[in-house]
Design a protein around this motif. Structure first.
Motif, short mmCIF file in Angstrom:
data_model
loop_
_atom_site.label_atom_id
_atom_site.label_comp_id
_atom_site.label_asym_id
_atom_site.label_seq_id
_atom_site.Cartn_x
_atom_site.Cartn_y
_atom_site.Cartn_z
N TRP A 40 0.61 -0.94 0.35
CA TRP A 40 0.10 0.13 0.17
C TRP A 40 0.74 1.38 -0.26
O TRP A 40 0.38 2.53 -0.81
CB TRP A 40 -1.36 -0.16 1.04
CG TRP A 40 -2.14 -0.85 1.39
CD1 TRP A 40 -2.61 -1.60 1.74
CD2 TRP A 40 -3.22 -0.93 0.12
NE1 TRP A 40 -3.59 -2.22 1.38
CE2 TRP A 40 -4.03 -1.36 0.57
CE3 TRP A 40 -3.09 0.71 -1.50
CZ2 TRP A 40 -5.30 -1.55 -0.35
CZ3 TRP A 40 -4.63 -0.05 -2.16
CH2 TRP A 40 -5.83 -1.28 -1.38
N ASN A 41 2.04 1.36 0.79
CA ASN A 41 3.15 2.27 1.06
C ASN A 41 3.97 2.28 -0.42
O ASN A 41 4.59 3.41 -0.27
CB ASN A 41 4.16 2.18 1.83
CG ASN A 41 3.64 2.57 3.10
OD1 ASN A 41 1.85 2.78 3.35
ND2 ASN A 41 3.51 1.65 4.74
N GLN A 42 3.52 1.84 -1.31
CA GLN A 42 4.56 1.98 -2.88
C GLN A 42 3.78 1.77 -3.74
O GLN A 42 4.06 1.15 -4.92
CB GLN A 42 5.43 1.13 -2.32
CG GLN A 42 7.30 0.55 -2.04
CD GLN A 42 7.36 -1.20 -1.24
OE1 GLN A 42 7.01 -1.79 -2.61
NE2 GLN A 42 8.17 -1.17 -0.89
N LEU A 43 2.85 2.46 -3.64
CA LEU A 43 1.61 2.31 -4.71
C LEU A 43 2.38 3.58 -6.33
O LEU A 43 2.84 4.32 -5.33
CB LEU A 43 0.40 2.70 -4.66
CG LEU A 43 -0.59 2.04 -3.87
CD1 LEU A 43 -1.59 2.95 -3.85
CD2 LEU A 43 -1.18 0.66 -4.62
N PRO A 44 2.18 3.48 -7.34
CA PRO A 44 3.45 3.97 -8.19
C PRO A 44 2.05 5.43 -8.55
O PRO A 44 1.54 5.52 -9.11
CB PRO A 44 2.95 3.09 -9.30
CG PRO A 44 2.23 2.92 -9.19
CD PRO A 44 1.28 2.12 -8.08
N LEU A 45 1.80 6.22 -7.42
CA LEU A 45 0.52 7.35 -7.38
C LEU A 45 1.68 8.23 -8.26
O LEU A 45 2.81 8.42 -8.36
CB LEU A 45 0.44 8.29 -5.99
CG LEU A 45 0.57 6.68 -4.98
CD1 LEU A 45 0.32 8.18 -2.85
CD2 LEU A 45 -0.95 6.88 -5.13
N ILE A 46 0.46 9.13 -9.67
CA ILE A 46 0.73 10.29 -9.99
C ILE A 46 0.97 11.74 -8.94
O ILE A 46 0.41 12.07 -8.47
CB ILE A 46 -0.21 10.30 -10.79
CG1 ILE A 46 -0.15 8.84 -12.17
CG2 ILE A 46 0.00 11.40 -11.64
CD1 ILE A 46 -1.13 9.76 -12.91
N ALA A 47 2.47 11.34 -9.17
CA ALA A 47 2.49 13.63 -8.42
C ALA A 47 3.11 13.98 -8.98
O ALA A 47 3.83 13.87 -10.63
CB ALA A 47 3.55 12.44 -7.41
N GLY A 48 3.19 15.37 -9.16
CA GLY A 48 4.07 16.72 -9.75
C GLY A 48 2.99 16.88 -10.89
O GLY A 48 1.92 16.74 -10.90
N SER A 80 -6.02 10.42 -12.20
CA SER A 80 -5.68 8.81 -11.24
C SER A 80 -5.03 8.55 -10.08
O SER A 80 -4.39 9.75 -10.66
CB SER A 80 -4.83 8.78 -13.04
OG SER A 80 -5.67 8.64 -14.13
N LEU A 81 -5.39 7.66 -9.87
CA LEU A 81 -4.54 7.97 -8.66
C LEU A 81 -3.35 7.39 -8.83
O LEU A 81 -2.36 8.10 -8.19
CB LEU A 81 -5.37 6.85 -7.66
CG LEU A 81 -4.73 5.96 -5.90
CD1 LEU A 81 -4.76 7.12 -5.84
CD2 LEU A 81 -5.36 4.89 -5.92
N GLY A 82 -2.76 6.18 -9.96
CA GLY A 82 -1.81 6.40 -10.15
C GLY A 82 -1.79 5.96 -11.77
O GLY A 82 -2.34 5.60 -12.14
N THR A 83 -0.24 4.95 -11.91
CA THR A 83 0.05 4.53 -13.13
C THR A 83 -0.11 2.63 -13.38
O THR A 83 0.08 2.29 -11.98
CB THR A 83 1.47 4.57 -13.64
OG1 THR A 83 2.65 4.32 -12.49
CG2 THR A 83 2.08 5.85 -14.10
N TYR A 84 -0.89 2.18 -14.13
CA TYR A 84 -1.29 0.71 -13.92
C TYR A 84 0.39 0.06 -14.12
O TYR A 84 0.76 -0.12 -15.34
CB TYR A 84 -1.52 0.39 -14.88
CG TYR A 84 -2.94 -0.33 -14.92
CD1 TYR A 84 -3.21 -0.99 -14.07
CD2 TYR A 84 -2.20 -1.58 -16.23
CE1 TYR A 84 -4.26 -2.61 -14.22
CE2 TYR A 84 -2.85 -2.75 -16.48
CZ TYR A 84 -4.27 -2.65 -15.42
OH TYR A 84 -4.33 -4.23 -15.99
N ALA A 85 0.31 0.00 -13.24
CA ALA A 85 1.93 -1.08 -12.91
C ALA A 85 1.97 -1.41 -11.04
O ALA A 85 1.49 -1.12 -10.65
CB ALA A 85 3.26 -0.45 -12.83
N GLY A 86 2.69 -2.15 -10.67
CA GLY A 86 2.78 -2.66 -9.75
C GLY A 86 1.76 -2.93 -8.94
O GLY A 86 0.88 -3.82 -9.41
#
Ligand SMILES: [Zn+2]
Ligand SMILES: [Zn+2]
Length: 239
Positions: A40-48, A80-86
């Motif tokens: 959960w702590n390593q979600l590839p979130l979109i930041a920046g 989007s919460l994050g990228t479709y990865a991991g």
């Protein structure tokens, strides 16, 4: 198994038998499926910096991404919460293909932690899940976008509106080029007789967006039926 039993089993199994994280196999806390705390702590979130459509930008905030420069989207604003990865991809797969429905609630909590997503929801009167064709929804037993929209609605106090329908059973977009995706979803959606959303601002909810073709087509259909503004939130963005 019916949807009721799938859901009941999912909830019971989660409470009685701690299961492995769907991403790394580590033990998962009963309240925290389907990932372990580390994942959960390593979600590839979109930041920046992000384009108004939600695509990550290499340049500065306020610029358009390549796709938006080529053609303005009817979606006013997207996130989007994050990228479709991991681990995020593993979450979507668990929700969509393994009947892990509680994933929708957990993902909605993460989505509501994002300031960009919260501001999109705040600007909206209602949520609209990207619909599946009835044949595909029957086959799967549920629509993952609907599970996500319902979970988000609970968290943000907006209703879910179900007047958008997929009238053509389009082929899966996975192996299609950007142009093929656009053609594949063209005129695939319709709005029911319900005029509740005339003049309203809505947020489309889906699990994954890739080229944005489906969101754009849904938005165009809603706008053509009197919806005032369409925004979008997806769990993940695939490139
Ligand atoms: Zn894990
Ligand atoms: Zn863009």
């Amino acid at each position: 198994m019916t949807l009721f039993w799938t859901r009941t089993w999912d909830a019971l199994a989660g409470a009685l038998f701690p299961t492995g994280c769907v991403s790394c196999g580590n033990l998962v806390a009963a309240h925290d499926p389907p990932l372990c705390q580390k994942c959960w702590n390593q979600l590839p979130l979109i930041a920046g910096a992000q384009c108004r459509c939600g695509a990550p930008l290499h340049g500065a905030e306020g610029e358009d991404c390549g796709r938006c420069r080529r053609g303005r989207s009817p979606v006013l604003e997207g996130a989007s919460l994050g990228t479709y990865a991991g681990p995020l991809r593993d979450c979507v797969v668990a929700l969509k293909y393994r009947g892990r429905h509680r994933t929708a609630a957990r993902l909605s909590v993460r989505i509501l932690e994002s300031e960009r997503c919260r501001s999109i929801l705040k600007a909206s009167d209602a949520l609209v899940a990207v619909p599946l064709h009835p044949d595909r929804e029957r086959g799967r037993g549920f629509n993952q976008a609907h599970l996500l929209a319902n979970a988000l609605a609970g968290g943000c106090g907006r209703p879910v509106w179900s007047g958008l329908a997929r009238t053509r059973n389009t082929r899966t977009q996975t192996d299609l080029s950007a142009g093929e995706r656009r053609r594949n979803v063209r005129d695939a959606f319709a709005v029911g007789a319900d005029a509740a959303l005339k003049g309203a601002a809505v947020t489309l909810v889906d699990d994954v967006t890739t080229t944005g073709a489906t969101l754009r087509e849904c938005a165009a259909t809603l706008l053509a039926h009197g919806v005032r503004e369409v925004r979008s939130i997806t769990v993940a963005r695939a490139e």
